[in-house]
Design an enzyme around this catalytic site. Structure first.
Site, PDB file in Angstrom:
ATOM      1  N   SER A   1      -3.146   4.394   2.108  1.00 42.44           N
ATOM      2  CA  SER A   1      -3.886   4.416   1.438  1.00 42.44           C
ATOM      3  C   SER A   1      -5.025   3.089   1.722  1.00 42.44           C
ATOM      4  O   SER A   1      -5.824   3.001   0.683  1.00 42.44           O
ATOM      5  CB  SER A   1      -3.070   4.161  -0.161  1.00 42.44           C
ATOM      6  OG  SER A   1      -2.560   3.039  -0.094  1.00 42.44           O
TER       7      SER A   1
ATOM      8  N   SER B   1       0.873  -1.255  -0.005  1.00 42.76           N
ATOM      9  CA  SER B   1       0.035  -0.158   0.019  1.00 42.76           C
ATOM     10  C   SER B   1       0.997   1.319   0.089  1.00 42.76           C
ATOM     11  O   SER B   1       2.038   1.267   0.411  1.00 42.76           O
ATOM     12  CB  SER B   1      -0.733  -0.003   1.281  1.00 42.76           C
ATOM     13  OG  SER B   1      -0.200   0.265   2.412  1.00 42.76           O
ATOM     14  N   ASP B   2       0.263   2.449  -0.587  1.00 40.60           N
ATOM     15  CA  ASP B   2       1.068   3.689  -0.246  1.00 40.60           C
ATOM     16  C   ASP B   2       0.632   3.983   1.283  1.00 40.60           C
ATOM     17  O   ASP B   2      -0.243   3.428   1.725  1.00 40.60           O
ATOM     18  CB  ASP B   2       0.416   4.809  -1.186  1.00 40.60           C
ATOM     19  CG  ASP B   2       1.343   5.640  -1.206  1.00 40.60           C
ATOM     20  OD1 ASP B   2       2.092   5.921  -0.376  1.00 40.60           O
ATOM     21  OD2 ASP B   2       1.442   6.761  -2.255  1.00 40.60           O
ATOM     22  N   TRP B   3       1.432   4.715   1.665  1.00 41.19           N
ATOM     23  CA  TRP B   3       1.278   5.097   3.246  1.00 41.19           C
ATOM     24  C   TRP B   3      -0.050   5.416   3.454  1.00 41.19           C
ATOM     25  O   TRP B   3      -0.465   6.988   3.156  1.00 41.19           O
ATOM     26  CB  TRP B   3       2.331   5.906   3.790  1.00 41.19           C
ATOM     27  CG  TRP B   3       3.610   5.013   3.981  1.00 41.19           C
ATOM     28  CD1 TRP B   3       4.357   5.115   5.276  1.00 41.19           C
ATOM     29  CD2 TRP B   3       4.281   3.975   3.298  1.00 41.19           C
ATOM     30  NE1 TRP B   3       5.383   4.274   5.182  1.00 41.19           N
ATOM     31  CE2 TRP B   3       5.637   3.593   4.128  1.00 41.19           C
ATOM     32  CE3 TRP B   3       4.034   3.433   2.103  1.00 41.19           C
ATOM     33  CZ2 TRP B   3       6.318   2.428   3.853  1.00 41.19           C
ATOM     34  CZ3 TRP B   3       5.130   2.522   1.670  1.00 41.19           C
ATOM     35  CH2 TRP B   3       6.148   2.132   2.511  1.00 41.19           C
TER      36      TRP B   3
END
Length: 746
Positions: free
Chosen positions: A281, A277-279
C-alpha cells in the site's frame, strides 16, 4: 536493574534478563481472567524512553532505515551487533495465520503452526458482549505469543457500508459505537500477552473492489462521526500499539501516507505507536517519510519486480529513503521518530521483561471460541417454534447444503487459517443428535477456493439438486445449510460480491426442496446480508457467521436448545440492494466512477439510513430472537435537563417472561429533532446484555455522557453540542423501541 547501554554486550545482557524475567513471571501468573495483569498502558515510562534514546544514539543511519521496512513477507530487521531483535508479524483478526514463506505467499510447509480458529469478528460484534470480546482477545493473544509473534495484524474496524464488501466478515458491523465498544477489550486482551494488536485499515477502506486505486470522497462529518470512532477508541481507550494503513485513496492521496496519520492519529489522538503499511500500500518515498508511515511491508519493490537480488532494499523506505536522508532532502529527525516508535513497540513486546509465554489449542481457547459462536449466532425467524429441535428416536433430519461440510477457515484472503481441527456443521449436528436419524447430501457445489479467480464446480449440479429433493422427501425436518463461502467474489479479500442473492443456485434449490418438504429451517453461513426472496418458504432462519474451530458444536448448541440464542445483528439486512444507502445513489456512490466514489449516503450508514429515510429493512440492526421472551419496563432517566458535563443515566427492568433462561440486550439510541444540521433519526449510544432465568428480572443501568451527543461541525472543524430537546429511545433493536423519553440539554 538499570541498563546503561555503554557497550554492545550490555544490550544482550538486557535481553537475557528480560527472558529470565518472563519465565519467572509466567510461573507466577494466575490464569483466571479476573487476575490478568493489564499491560496495555499507552505511554512508556521515562526510564524506558531514556533507554530508547540511548539505543538511538548507537544506531547508524543505515541501521535506522533498515528497521523501517520489511526483510521478508512478515518480518523486519533487527540490529545484530546491538542485540536488537527482529519484529515478527502475523495475519490474524480471528486466528494466527499459518507460516508463510520468506519471499512469496506460498505455505512455508511447517507442521507445528496449527492453531485455534476463533469466530470471525462479525460474530463477535453480534454477541454485544464486551467481556466476551476481552476473553476473545486474550485467548487470541496467547496463541500469537505461543507462535512467537510480536504483532498480530488485527482487529479490523472498517465500517459495514455495503453488503457487497468481500471483507465485511472481518469487521465489527455498521455502527461506530458498537465497533468502538467491542474493539477496546479485544485489543487490551491481545496486548496483555505482550503482543501488539494492529487495528486496521486506517481509513475509509470500505470495499475491496478497486481497493488499490479507488479514491474516496467523503465529508468531514462522515469521516469523524462514522469511519474514525472505532480507530479513535482503539488509540485513546485501548492504547493500541500499532495501526495499519489502507490501500485506498482519500481526497486523492493514498491513506497509508496521508495527512490523516500525522494530523489526526499522531497529533490529535497522541498515538505513540507504529504505523505499518498494508502489504503493497506504499507508493511514494517522500509521502511515506513525511506523512506518518513508520514501517513499510509487502511493497512490490518500486515497480522493479519481486525477483531481483535484495529487492527489499528497493522499498520506498529503504535505499530511496536512505539516499534522501544522506542528501539532506529529508532531515534525520524524520527517521529518528520512526525508529523511536519501533523501539517503543519492541519494549512493549519482544524486549518486555513482563512478557508471558503464551498457549495454543488448549481447552480454554476452544471454550472461548465455542461461547463466542453461540452468543453471536442470531435467530432471525422461528415460526411455530421450529427451533429448538428435540433429539428423539424416529425423527429424520435431512441436512442439505455444501456449507454443512465445507471448511470455512480456508479462503477469504489474509484471514485464512490452519486450525488444528474444524468441527463442521454436520459433525456438530451428528455429535449432538444421537437419537435422531441424520441424512446428508450436498445439494449444490461451489468449486474449490482460489484467492483471485472463481474455479468451476466439478460435480453435476442437476444431479446434486435431484439427490437433495429425494433426501428431503424422506425427512421430517430439512436443515438447509447454505449461504456464502470464502471464495473469490464471496466473503473474500481482493474483490466484492457480484450478487446480493444466494449464489450457486441455492435459491432454486430451496424452492425445489419446498415443493417436497415444507418443514425447512435455514442455517445461513455468511459474513454479509443476503437477499431472501425465499424467506416465506422457510419456517426458521439462523445467521451463524464463520465460527472457526468449534463451528459445528456452536451451531448444534443453539439449534438443539442447549444454548438459547442471544445474538443481535451488527448490521442491517436490507430487503433489496437499492434500499442500502451506499447503493441508493448509483455507481458514483458504489463502486465509483473513473476510480472515484462519493459517499453520498454521508453520515446515514446502515440503520441510520433506513430510520431517517423510513425504508423498512428485512432485518434491522440490533435485531435477534430468543427461545424465551423478555419485557422492558420501568424505563426511566435520572432527570429531564442536562448540561455538557452531565451524564444521562437510564434505568429499566428487564424481565424474562418466558419458560427458558436466556439473555437480552437493552439498547439505547438518542436522536435530535429539529437539529440545525442533517442528523440521523437516532444513533446507538449505549447497550447492556443481561442473562436471566425464567421468571427472573434485573435492573439495567446505562450511562451516556452528554458530550457523546455532539456532532462534528464542519464550520469550526470541531465537535459541537447542540442545545435543546433530544429523544432517548430504549428497546431491544433499532426498530423495536419500548419507550421514548424527551430530555433537554441546556
Amino acid at each position: 536493574m538499570k541498563i546503561t547501554f555503554k557497550a554492545n554486550y550490555n544490550v544482550s545482557i538486557f535481553l537475557i534478563c528480560a527472558f529470565l524475567g518472563q519465565i519467572l513471571l509466567y510461573g507466577q501468573q494466575d490464569v483466571q481472567t479476573s487476575n490478568r495483569i493489564n499491560k496495555t498502558q499507552s505511554s512508556m515510562s521515562d526510564d524506558t524512553e531514556a533507554k530508547i534514546e540511548e539505543i538511538l544514539k548507537k544506531l547508524t543511519l543505515e541501521e535506522k532505515v533498515a528497521m523501517c521496512h520489511a526483510q521478508s513477507k512478515f518480518s523486519t530487521k533487527g540490529v545484530e551487533r546491538l542485540g536488537i531483535p527482529e519484529i515478527w508479524m502475523s495475519d490474524g483478526p480471528h486466528g494466527v495465520r499459518a507460516e508463510i514463506s520468506w519471499d512469496d505467499w506460498s505455505d512455508a510447509g511447517w507442521t507445528n503452526d496449527s492453531i485455534t480458529a476463533f469466530p470471525a469478528l462479525t460474530c463477535l460484534a453480534a454477541s454485544f458482549n464486551p467481556e466476551l470480546s476481552s476473553q476473545f482477545g486474550f485467548a487470541l493473544g496467547e496463541e500469537a505469543r505461543y507462535r512467537k509473534k510480536d504483532v498480530l495484524l488485527g482487529p479490523g474496524v472498517n465500517i459495514y457500508r455495503t453488503p457487497l464488501n468481500g471483507r465485511n466478515f472481518e469487521y465489527m458491523g455498521e455502527d461506530p459505537f458498537l465497533a468502538s465498544t467491542m474493539v477496546v477489550p479485544y485489543i487490551k486482551g491481545v496486548q496483555e500477552n505482550g503482543v501488539a494488536a494492529c487495528v486496521k485499515h486506517y481509513a475509509l477502506n470500505n470495499q475491496e473492489h478497486n481497493r488499490f486505486t479507488i479514491n474516496v470522497e467523503a465529508s468531514d462529518r462522515a469521516l469523524y462521526e462514522i469511519y474514525l470512532p472505532a480507530f479513535k477508541a482503539a488509540v485513546k481507550e485501548a492504547g493500541v500499539w500499532s495501526v495499519m494503513g489502507a490501500y485506498n485513496k482519500f481526497r486523492g492521496q493514498h491513506t497509508t501516507h496521508h495527512e490523516l496519520l500525522n494530523k489526526i492519529l499522531k497529533t490529535d489522538w497522541e498515538f505513540d505507536g507504529v504505523v505499518i503499511s498494508d502489504w503493497n500500500s506504499t507508493h511514494d518515498t517522500m509521502e511515506a517519510a513525511l506523512n506518518g508511515l513508520d514501517m513499510e511491508m509487502g511493497t512490490g519493490t518500486d515497480g522493479l519486480g519481486a525477483n531481483i537480488a535484495n529487492h527489499y532494499d528497493y522499498y520506498f523506505l529503504a535505499n530511496p529513503f536512505l539516499k534522501k536522508l544522506k542528501s539532506g532532502e529529508i532531515p534525520e529527525s524524520v527517521v529518528d521518530d520512526k525508529v523511536r516508535r519501533i523501539l517503543r513497540l519492541m519494549f512493549r513486546t519482544n524486549l518486555s521483561a513482563n512478557r508471558p509465554l503464551g498457549k495454543a489449542n488448549n481447552k480454554e481457547h476452544h471454550d472461548v471460541a465455542r461461547e463466542v459462536g453461540t452468543e453471536g449466532i442470531v435467530l432471525l425467524k422461528n415460526e411455530d417454534n421450529f427451533f429448538p429441535i428435540e433429539d428423539k428416536k424416529g425423527l429424520i433430519i435431512a441436512v442439505i447444503g455444501e456449507n454443512a461440510t465445507r471448511s470455512m477457515t480456508k479462503g477469504g484472503g489474509s484471514s485464512e487459517l490452519k486450525p488444528k481441527f474444524e468441527i463442521s456443521p454436520i459433525e456438530g449436528i451428528k455429535a449432538r443428535f444421537k437419537n435422531a436419524t441424520i441424512l446428508h447430501t450436498m445439494g449444490y457445489e461451489s468449486g474449490a477456493f482460489n484467492y483471485d479467480k472463481v474455479l468451476p464446480p466439478t460435480m453435476n449440479q442437476d444431479s446434486l439438486r435431484l439427490a437433495a429433493m429425494e433426501t428431503a422427501k424422506k425427512a421430517d425436518i430439512v436443515l438447509f445449510v447454505g449461504g456464502l463461502n470464502k471464495n473469490h467474489w464471496q466473503d473474500c479479500e481482493s474483490d466484492d460480491r457480484q450478487q446480493f442473492g444466494l449464489p450457486f443456485g441455492q435459491e432454486k434449490l430451496l424452492n425445489d426442496i419446498h415443493k417436497v418438504n415444507k418443514n425447512i429451517g435455514v442455517i445461513l453461513i455468511s459474513g454479509n446480508a443476503v437477499e431472501m426472496p425465499w424467506l416465506d418458504k422457510v419456517n426458521a432462519l439462523v445467521e451463524t457467521w464463520y465460527l472457526g474451530s468449534m463451528a459445528g458444536h456452536s451451531i448444534a448448541d443453539v439449534i438443539s436448545g442447549d444454548v438459547n440464542p442471544s445474538g443481535k445483528l451488527p448490521f442491517t439486512f436490507p430487503a433489496k440492494l437499492e434500499d442500502n444507502g451506499a447503493h441508493y445513489f448509483g455507481e458514483k456512490s458504489y463502486p465509483g466512477v473513473d476510480m472515484t466514489q462519493h459517499y453520498k449516503d454521508d453520515i446515514l450508514v446502515g440503520y441510520r439510513w433506513h430510520d431517517t429515510k423510513k425504508i423498512k429493512p428485512l432485518y434491522a440492526f440490533g435485531y435477534g430472537l430468543s427461545y424465551t421472551s423478555f419485557s422492558l419496563s420501568e424505563i426511566e432517566i435520572d432527570k429531564k435537563e442536562y448540561t455538557l458535563e452531565d451524564s444521562i443515566n437510564i434505568s429499566c427492568t428487564v424481565t424474562n417472561t418466558g419458560a427458558k433462561g436466556g439473555s437480552e440486550v437493552v439498547q439505547v439510541y438518542i436522536g435530535k429533532p429539529k437539529s440545525t444540521v442533517k442528523r440521523a433519526l437516532k444513533e446507538l449510544k449505549g447497550f447492556q446484555k443481561t442473562n436471566l432465568k425464567s421468571g427472573e428480572d434485573s435492573s439495567v443501568k446505562i450511562n451516556i455522557p452528554v458530550s457523546s451527543l455532539a456532532f462534528y461541525d464542519e464550520s469550526i472543524s470541531n465537535w459541537n453540542l447542540e442545545k435543546g430537546d433530544y429523544i432517548v429511545y430504549v428497546g431491544n433493536a433499532s426498530d423495536n423501541i419500548s419507550k421514548k423519553i424527551t430530555i433537554t440539554v441546556k
